[in-house]
Design an enzyme around this catalytic site. Structure first.
Site, mmCIF file in Angstrom:
data_model
loop_
_atom_site.group_PDB
_atom_site.id
_atom_site.type_symbol
_atom_site.label_atom_id
_atom_site.label_comp_id
_atom_site.label_asym_id
_atom_site.label_seq_id
_atom_site.Cartn_x
_atom_site.Cartn_y
_atom_site.Cartn_z
ATOM 1 N N ASP A 22 0.830 -1.207 0.000
ATOM 2 C CA ASP A 22 0.000 0.000 0.000
ATOM 3 C C ASP A 22 0.865 1.257 0.000
ATOM 4 O O ASP A 22 1.947 1.271 0.588
ATOM 5 C CB ASP A 22 -0.917 -0.013 1.234
ATOM 6 N N HIS A 39 3.226 3.206 -8.991
ATOM 7 C CA HIS A 39 3.189 1.773 -9.294
ATOM 8 C C HIS A 39 4.481 1.324 -9.985
ATOM 9 O O HIS A 39 5.017 0.254 -9.703
ATOM 10 C CB HIS A 39 1.977 1.454 -10.173
ATOM 11 N N LEU A 133 11.618 -20.248 -3.637
ATOM 12 C CA LEU A 133 10.480 -19.487 -3.139
ATOM 13 C C LEU A 133 9.291 -19.589 -4.091
ATOM 14 O O LEU A 133 9.447 -19.497 -5.306
ATOM 15 C CB LEU A 133 10.884 -18.014 -2.990
#
Length: 250
Positions: A22, A39, A133
């Site tokens: 956020d 972004h 991962l």
């Protein structure tokens, strides 16, 4: 200055970390720029956290990239985000492969533009055999949507006689969630200082430790990740029990 990484107990790492990324818009606004600028600059934060989790040996990292509610944002911002997603996947596939990162998605990705769907499917296929991962992107996702979808699927199977209502328990229900086969996150990180979970992994975060940082997502780096993990390790995870039950005196 000493890094939080030096204080991390590698025998007590969360298997799964989830992040509500956020603050991109506010970061851009502070710079006097359009939201899409925030972004674009958030990509480095994604790289840092993904790399940091991989280096530490974290097994799963879930990033809240785009919620179902985000579809109500201005069309220009949505279009820019989708184009950014496609271009980033293309640019970063080599890095994902080199670091053995496996890519997965959760959410109603059928709502994404066809170009995004194709590139996601391609990237997922390319990385499916990687053993490091697992990076889970939550796209067109919300927790309530996921729970309703799971409930409908279970109801349909009851109607078809495949299962009985009495068969329903937590374990069965979890098999119908988007995250089936993925452990619940032990640690949920939220950037930008907002004190809410924003419809994210509502079932899965029942016992997650929450870590809220005022840092805006484009500024989030490995050191912030290390601090969040260190904070997590300072807590006693009781799961409804008392300290005395967890640590009985002999």
């Amino acid at each position: 200055m000493k890094s939080y990484k030096e204080n991390i107990d590698f025998n007590n790492l969360p298997r799964h970390i989830a992040v509500i990324m956020d603050g991109n818009g506010r970061w851009a606004k502070k710079k006097g720029a359009m939201r899409i600028f925030g972004h674009k600059n958030a990509i480095q934060a994604v790289k840092d956290v993904t790399e940091g989790c991989g280096e530490l040996g974290i097994k799963y990292l879930t990033l809240y990239a785009f919620s179902t509610e985000n579809w109500s944002r201005p069309k220009a911002e949505i279009d820019g985000l989708m184009e950014l997603l496609v271009s980033t996947l293309k640019q970063e596939i080599k890095t994902l492969m080199d670091n053995q990162v496996k890519l997965k998605t959760i959410g109603d990705t059928s709502n994404l533009p066809i170009d995004c769907q194709k590139n996601l499917a391609w990237a997922i296929d390319q990385t499916k055999n990687n053993s490091g991962l697992t990076l889970v992107l939550a796209l067109s996702y919300s927790g309530r949507w996921e729970i309703i979808k799971a409930t409908k699927a279970i109801a349909a199977e009851i109607e078809q006689g495949k299962i009985k209502a009495s068969d329903i328990n937590e374990s069965l229900f979890e098999n119908y969630l988007q995250t089936s086969g993925i452990p619940d996150p032990e640690l949920l990180i939220r950037t930008s200082g907002e004190l809410r979970v924003s419809n994210f992994l509502l079932w899965q975060i029942a016992y997650s430790e929450l870590y809220i940082t005022p840092t805006l997502w484009p500024d989030f780096r490995k050191e912030h990740l290390y601090e969040a993990i260190w904070s997590y390790q300072q807590r006693e995870r009781r799961f409804g029990k008392t300290s005395e039950q967890l640590n009985p005196v002999s």
